[in-house]
Scaffold this active site. Structure first.
Site, PDB file in Angstrom:
ATOM      1  N   ASP A 281     -84.354 -45.409  -0.380  1.00  0.00           N
ATOM      2  CA  ASP A 281     -84.652 -44.728   0.876  1.00  0.00           C
ATOM      3  C   ASP A 281     -84.938 -45.732   1.984  1.00  0.00           C
ATOM      4  O   ASP A 281     -85.115 -46.926   1.725  1.00  0.00           O
ATOM      5  CB  ASP A 281     -85.824 -43.745   0.701  1.00  0.00           C
ATOM      6  CG  ASP A 281     -86.982 -44.315  -0.121  1.00  0.00           C
ATOM      7  OD1 ASP A 281     -87.034 -45.539  -0.303  1.00  0.00           O
ATOM      8  OD2 ASP A 281     -87.826 -43.530  -0.561  1.00  0.00           O
TER       9      ASP A 281
ATOM     10  N   HIS B 298     -93.761 -36.810  -4.579  1.00  0.00           N
ATOM     11  CA  HIS B 298     -92.397 -37.104  -4.123  1.00  0.00           C
ATOM     12  C   HIS B 298     -91.784 -38.261  -4.916  1.00  0.00           C
ATOM     13  O   HIS B 298     -92.496 -39.087  -5.492  1.00  0.00           O
ATOM     14  CB  HIS B 298     -92.322 -37.339  -2.604  1.00  0.00           C
ATOM     15  CG  HIS B 298     -92.893 -38.619  -2.086  1.00  0.00           C
ATOM     16  ND1 HIS B 298     -93.494 -38.713  -0.849  1.00  0.00           N
ATOM     17  CD2 HIS B 298     -92.939 -39.872  -2.607  1.00  0.00           C
ATOM     18  CE1 HIS B 298     -93.874 -39.952  -0.638  1.00  0.00           C
ATOM     19  NE2 HIS B 298     -93.545 -40.685  -1.692  1.00  0.00           N
TER      20      HIS B 298
ATOM     21  N   GLU C   1     -89.425 -34.974  -0.445  1.00  0.00           N
ATOM     22  CA  GLU C   1     -90.768 -34.475  -0.198  1.00  0.00           C
ATOM     23  C   GLU C   1     -90.962 -33.055  -0.754  1.00  0.00           C
ATOM     24  O   GLU C   1     -89.989 -32.284  -0.858  1.00  0.00           O
ATOM     25  CB  GLU C   1     -91.013 -34.434   1.318  1.00  0.00           C
ATOM     26  CG  GLU C   1     -91.109 -35.805   1.974  1.00  0.00           C
ATOM     27  CD  GLU C   1     -92.525 -36.378   1.908  1.00  0.00           C
ATOM     28  OE1 GLU C   1     -93.085 -36.466   0.801  1.00  0.00           O
ATOM     29  OE2 GLU C   1     -93.043 -36.758   2.962  1.00  0.00           O
TER      30      GLU C   1
ATOM     31  N   ASN D 295     -98.307 -36.993  -3.593  1.00  0.00           N
ATOM     32  CA  ASN D 295     -97.926 -35.577  -3.509  1.00  0.00           C
ATOM     33  C   ASN D 295     -96.747 -35.218  -4.418  1.00  0.00           C
ATOM     34  O   ASN D 295     -96.207 -34.124  -4.338  1.00  0.00           O
ATOM     35  CB  ASN D 295     -97.614 -35.192  -2.056  1.00  0.00           C
ATOM     36  CG  ASN D 295     -96.367 -35.902  -1.511  1.00  0.00           C
ATOM     37  OD1 ASN D 295     -95.663 -36.587  -2.248  1.00  0.00           O
ATOM     38  ND2 ASN D 295     -96.091 -35.727  -0.223  1.00  0.00           N
TER      39      ASN D 295
HETATM   40  C1  GLP Z   1     -93.078 -44.251  -0.922  1.00  0.00           C
HETATM   41  C2  GLP Z   1     -91.619 -44.271  -1.409  1.00  0.00           C
HETATM   42  C3  GLP Z   1     -91.520 -43.928  -2.870  1.00  0.00           C
HETATM   43  C4  GLP Z   1     -92.702 -44.522  -3.600  1.00  0.00           C
HETATM   44  C5  GLP Z   1     -93.954 -43.806  -3.175  1.00  0.00           C
HETATM   45  C6  GLP Z   1     -95.238 -44.364  -3.754  1.00  0.00           C
HETATM   46  O1  GLP Z   1     -93.260 -43.604   0.266  1.00  0.00           O
HETATM   47  N1  GLP Z   1     -90.702 -43.468  -0.661  1.00  0.00           N
HETATM   48  O2  GLP Z   1     -90.287 -44.398  -3.385  1.00  0.00           O
HETATM   49  O3  GLP Z   1     -92.560 -44.345  -4.995  1.00  0.00           O
HETATM   50  O4  GLP Z   1     -94.023 -43.651  -1.787  1.00  0.00           O
HETATM   51  O5  GLP Z   1     -95.648 -45.534  -3.128  1.00  0.00           O
HETATM   52  P1  GLP Z   1     -96.848 -46.415  -3.668  1.00  0.00           P
HETATM   53  O6  GLP Z   1     -96.368 -47.092  -4.891  1.00  0.00           O
HETATM   54  O7  GLP Z   1     -97.143 -47.377  -2.564  1.00  0.00           O
HETATM   55  O8  GLP Z   1     -97.985 -45.484  -3.942  1.00  0.00           O
END
Ligand code: GLP
Length: 242
Positions: free
Chosen positions: A67, A138, A143, A136
């Site tokens: 992404d 995702h 989302e 959440n």
């Molecule tokens: C981000 C990404 C995800 C990631 C998630 C968790 O926004 N889009 O691919 O897995 O949120 O991030 P973190 O590991 O910093 O908690």
């Protein structure tokens, strides 16, 4: 789902890095899907170490980032392309020609999403998809909401997600872009093998929903239950609600 619980985040990250290196030895031309996020940093650091030790050769591998924020170019300090570049790609020998990412500055995001979908298909799909999970639930930037998208798409980020990503923007949530491009649940569920890492108590509720909850678009990771080969790497804290 094949859930493994490790004593701490370091052990979970090392085990995951070893698993990636093992698959890479078995399939040198591995097509890898990779996330940004704080959680995989330790795994990426360990993969760089394994590469330096001659145990992980990425020379024939292909990488697709999952992404990207809309409005940021690849060199922006908040971009996911820069993030994965800094934490992983700069420390391994993947061919830059085989690193794919979504262009957050594309003039037509719809065309850009289709281009990406076709590029993944042209490589035969993802062999190995590494995922994190949002608080959440995702995955990528799929989302929670009324619907999920199967295809690569443009999405409006929830405020909670913008808050979670504020650290990339000097802690300022209002500087986090409002939209992102993300691969969809189709490419995710078509991956041959999915490896998911989640650490810390803040992820425990999302992890429980993913592993044991009902399939619901309100917790996109729950759809991973439909996949035949999902390996989940957790520390104890992330497993507390299982
Ligand atoms: C981000 C990404 C995800 C990631 C998630 C968790 O926004 N889009 O691919 O897995 O949120 O991030 P973190 O590991 O910093 O908690």
């Amino acid at each position: 789902m094949d859930v493994s619980i490790f004593a701490d985040a370091g052990e979970a990250s090392s085990a995951l890095a070893s698993r990636v290196a093992e698959l890479l030895r078995r399939i040198p031309a591995l097509v890898l899907g990779l996330p940004a996020g704080r959680t995989p940093i330790a795994t990426y650091t360990e993969l760089c170490r394994l590469h330096a030790a001659g145990e992980a050769d990425f020379s024939q591998a292909t990488v697709f980032l999952l992404d990207e924020f809309v409005g940021l170019d690849a060199s922006h300090s908040g971009s996911f392309r820069r993030f994965v570049g800094q934490h992983l790609l700069s420390g391994i020998n993947v061919d830059p020609e085989r690193v794919h990412s979504l262009d957050g500055l594309a003039s037509d995001p719809g065309v850009e999403c289709e281009r990406y979908e076709e590029a993944i298909a042209a490589c035969g799909g993802l062999n190995l998809l590494l995922l994190g999970i949002g608080v959440n639930g995702h995955v990528g930037f799929n989302e929670p909401g009324q619907t999920l998208n199967a295809r690569t798409h443009r999405t409006v980020l929830l405020e909670e997600t913008r808050a979670e990503n504020a650290s990339l923007f000097g802690g300022a949530q209002n500087r986090v872009p409002r939209e992102a491009l993300s691969i969809g649940m189709g490419a995710i569920l078509r991956a041959d093998t999915i490896v998911m890492i989640a650490t810390g108590e803040r992820k425990a509720s999302a992890v429980a929903g993913m592993v044991r909850g009902p399939l619901t678009t309100q917790l996109p990771a729950s759809f991973l239950q439909l996949h035949r080969r999902v390996e989940v790497y957790l520390d104890r804290a992330a497993a507390t609600a299982l």
